[in-house]
Each structure stands twice: as structure tokens, then as C-alpha cells.
Design a protein around this motif. Structure first.
Motif, PDB file in Angstrom:
ATOM      1  N   GLY A   4       0.827  -1.187   0.000  1.00 46.88           N
ATOM      2  CA  GLY A   4       0.000   0.000   0.000  1.00 46.88           C
ATOM      3  C   GLY A   4       0.863   1.238   0.000  1.00 46.88           C
ATOM      4  O   GLY A   4       2.086   1.160   0.115  1.00 46.88           O
ATOM      5  N   ARG A   5       0.211   2.363  -0.116  1.00 49.92           N
ATOM      6  CA  ARG A   5       0.887   3.651  -0.116  1.00 49.92           C
ATOM      7  C   ARG A   5       0.071   4.596   0.746  1.00 49.92           C
ATOM      8  O   ARG A   5      -1.140   4.728   0.559  1.00 49.92           O
ATOM      9  N   LEU A   6       0.704   5.229   1.728  1.00 56.20           N
ATOM     10  CA  LEU A   6       0.015   6.188   2.573  1.00 56.20           C
ATOM     11  C   LEU A   6      -0.378   7.385   1.712  1.00 56.20           C
ATOM     12  O   LEU A   6       0.466   8.000   1.071  1.00 56.20           O
ATOM     13  N   VAL A   7      -1.678   7.710   1.683  1.00 54.84           N
ATOM     14  CA  VAL A   7      -2.146   8.821   0.851  1.00 54.84           C
ATOM     15  C   VAL A   7      -2.737   9.971   1.648  1.00 54.84           C
ATOM     16  O   VAL A   7      -2.818  11.087   1.143  1.00 54.84           O
ATOM     17  N   VAL A   8      -3.154   9.720   2.895  1.00 52.86           N
ATOM     18  CA  VAL A   8      -3.707  10.793   3.720  1.00 52.86           C
ATOM     19  C   VAL A   8      -3.380  10.555   5.189  1.00 52.86           C
ATOM     20  O   VAL A   8      -3.494   9.428   5.680  1.00 52.86           O
ATOM     21  N   VAL A   9      -3.001  11.638   5.859  1.00 51.92           N
ATOM     22  CA  VAL A   9      -3.014  11.710   7.312  1.00 51.92           C
ATOM     23  C   VAL A   9      -3.984  12.842   7.623  1.00 51.92           C
ATOM     24  O   VAL A   9      -3.801  13.973   7.173  1.00 51.92           O
ATOM     25  N   ASP A  10      -5.035  12.517   8.342  1.00 54.37           N
ATOM     26  CA  ASP A  10      -6.116  13.468   8.612  1.00 54.37           C
ATOM     27  C   ASP A  10      -6.310  13.565  10.125  1.00 54.37           C
ATOM     28  O   ASP A  10      -6.244  12.556  10.824  1.00 54.37           O
ATOM     29  N   THR A  11      -6.527  14.776  10.611  1.00 54.47           N
ATOM     30  CA  THR A  11      -6.912  14.936  12.007  1.00 54.47           C
ATOM     31  C   THR A  11      -8.397  15.250  12.030  1.00 54.47           C
ATOM     32  O   THR A  11      -8.913  15.931  11.143  1.00 54.47           O
ATOM     33  N   ARG A  12      -9.070  14.707  13.029  1.00 55.00           N
ATOM     34  CA  ARG A  12     -10.515  14.911  13.114  1.00 55.00           C
ATOM     35  C   ARG A  12     -10.936  14.965  14.568  1.00 55.00           C
ATOM     36  O   ARG A  12     -10.624  14.057  15.332  1.00 55.00           O
ATOM     37  N   PRO A  13     -11.655  16.020  14.962  1.00 55.12           N
ATOM     38  CA  PRO A  13     -12.103  16.096  16.355  1.00 55.12           C
ATOM     39  C   PRO A  13     -13.276  15.154  16.626  1.00 55.12           C
ATOM     40  O   PRO A  13     -14.139  14.960  15.772  1.00 55.12           O
ATOM     41  N   ASP A  14     -13.285  14.566  17.825  1.00 51.36           N
ATOM     42  CA  ASP A  14     -14.403  13.743  18.258  1.00 51.36           C
ATOM     43  C   ASP A  14     -15.624  14.640  18.446  1.00 51.36           C
ATOM     44  O   ASP A  14     -15.512  15.755  18.962  1.00 51.36           O
TER      45      ASP A  14
END
Length: 158
Positions: free
Chosen positions: A67-77
Motif C-alpha cells: 500500500g501507499r500512505l495517501v492521507v493523514v487526517d486529524t478529526r475532532p471527536d
């Protein structure tokens, strides 16, 4: 004073495509809407890549080896506002033979299908949809916040 490392919830997901370029999406039994294979990282030190592969195997019976890392996303609960990390991997194309071997985890997954970009836009929940659509043709890894590009973070030209 004792220092404790922050506890940050994290999850990992996989983008898997058929030979026509359509994305594998799953209909979970435990929530509304559709999603992609993936889920929470185990608290035992599991890496994002290991979590991605484990979740794909559990939910679809498919073994992912690259695989290839395509996104690192931060998201608030929604309830606490605590930031979580979401890792998204592009795990390539599935042959018709591999698609035929999909075995859904009955306790969590009701059904699956392959959808084009418009189908993904219509079916996926907003946070997953933003992440997936941003990554669909991305030639590099993206950093997002709540599924959106961030001012001041350079995005290399495609």
C-alpha cells in the motif's frame, strides 16, 4: 510531576479498487451509511499499516500486502473535541479472482459494492468522503484537518 503521553485515538483505512477503477465500499451493520475497509488501531502498539491490513482482513477476508500512505487526517471527536488521527492507504487494484474471494464479516458488514467517484460521493459519510475524494488520484501523501486541506501546508503539484 509525572508526564503521561497523550492518548490520541487513531484509525486506518484502505482504498481498494477493481480493474475498472471503482472503489470498494462497505455497508456496516452498526452505523448508517457506507464506509471503506478500516477501523481503530489497537492500543497494544499496533501501527497504522498493521491496523489497516488487520481491518481489511477482518472485514473482507482479503490479505493486503502492499500500500501507499495517501492521507493523514486529524478529526475532532463529536462529543469531546479530542483530536484523532486517521490514516488512509491506497492498497491497489483487486483482480476479479480476489473480488470473488471477498468474505464479509457478518457481525459488522452487511454488504459491499464497487463505486465510481460519484458513487463514493453519494454513499460515503462526510468525513470519510472528504478524505477519500482528496486521496483518489493523489500522487503524494496529503495532510488534512477534518478532511480538508490546511492553509500553510504545501501540496505538491500533481
Amino acid at each position: 510531576m509525572t508526564w503521561f503521553p497523550p492518548e490520541i485515538p487513531a484509525s486506518a483505512g484502505a482504498m481498494l479498487f477493481d480493474e475498472a477503477g471503482n472503489l470498494l465500499v462497505l455497508e456496516p451493520t452498526y452505523k448508517k451509511g457506507w464506509t471503506i475497509p478500516g477501523g481503530a488501531m489497537e492500543a497494544d502498539g499496533e501501527s497504522p499499516w498493521d491496523a489497516c491490513r488487520r481491518e481489511v482482513l477482518e472485514e473482507t477476508g482479503l490479505v493486503v500486502t502492499s500500500g501507499r500512505l495517501v492521507v493523514v487526517d486529524t478529526r475532532p471527536d463529536k462529543q469531546t473535541g479530542t483530536i484523532g488521527l486517521r490514516f488512509l492507504f491506497h492498497c491497489g487494484m483487486l483482480t476479479d479472482q480476489r473480488i470473488a474471494s471477498i468474505e464479509l464479516q457478518e457481525s459488522e458488514i452487511r454488504s459491499h459494492r464497487f463505486v465510481d467517484r460519484e458513487g463514493a460521493k453519494a454513499l460515503l459519510s462526510k468525513p470519510v468522503r472528504r478524505r477519500v475524494l482528496a486521496a483518489w488520484d493523489a500522487p503524494h501523501c496529503l495532510y488534512l484537518e477534518n478532511g480538508r486541506p490546511v492553509e500553510g501546508i504545501e501540496t505538491p503539484a500533481s
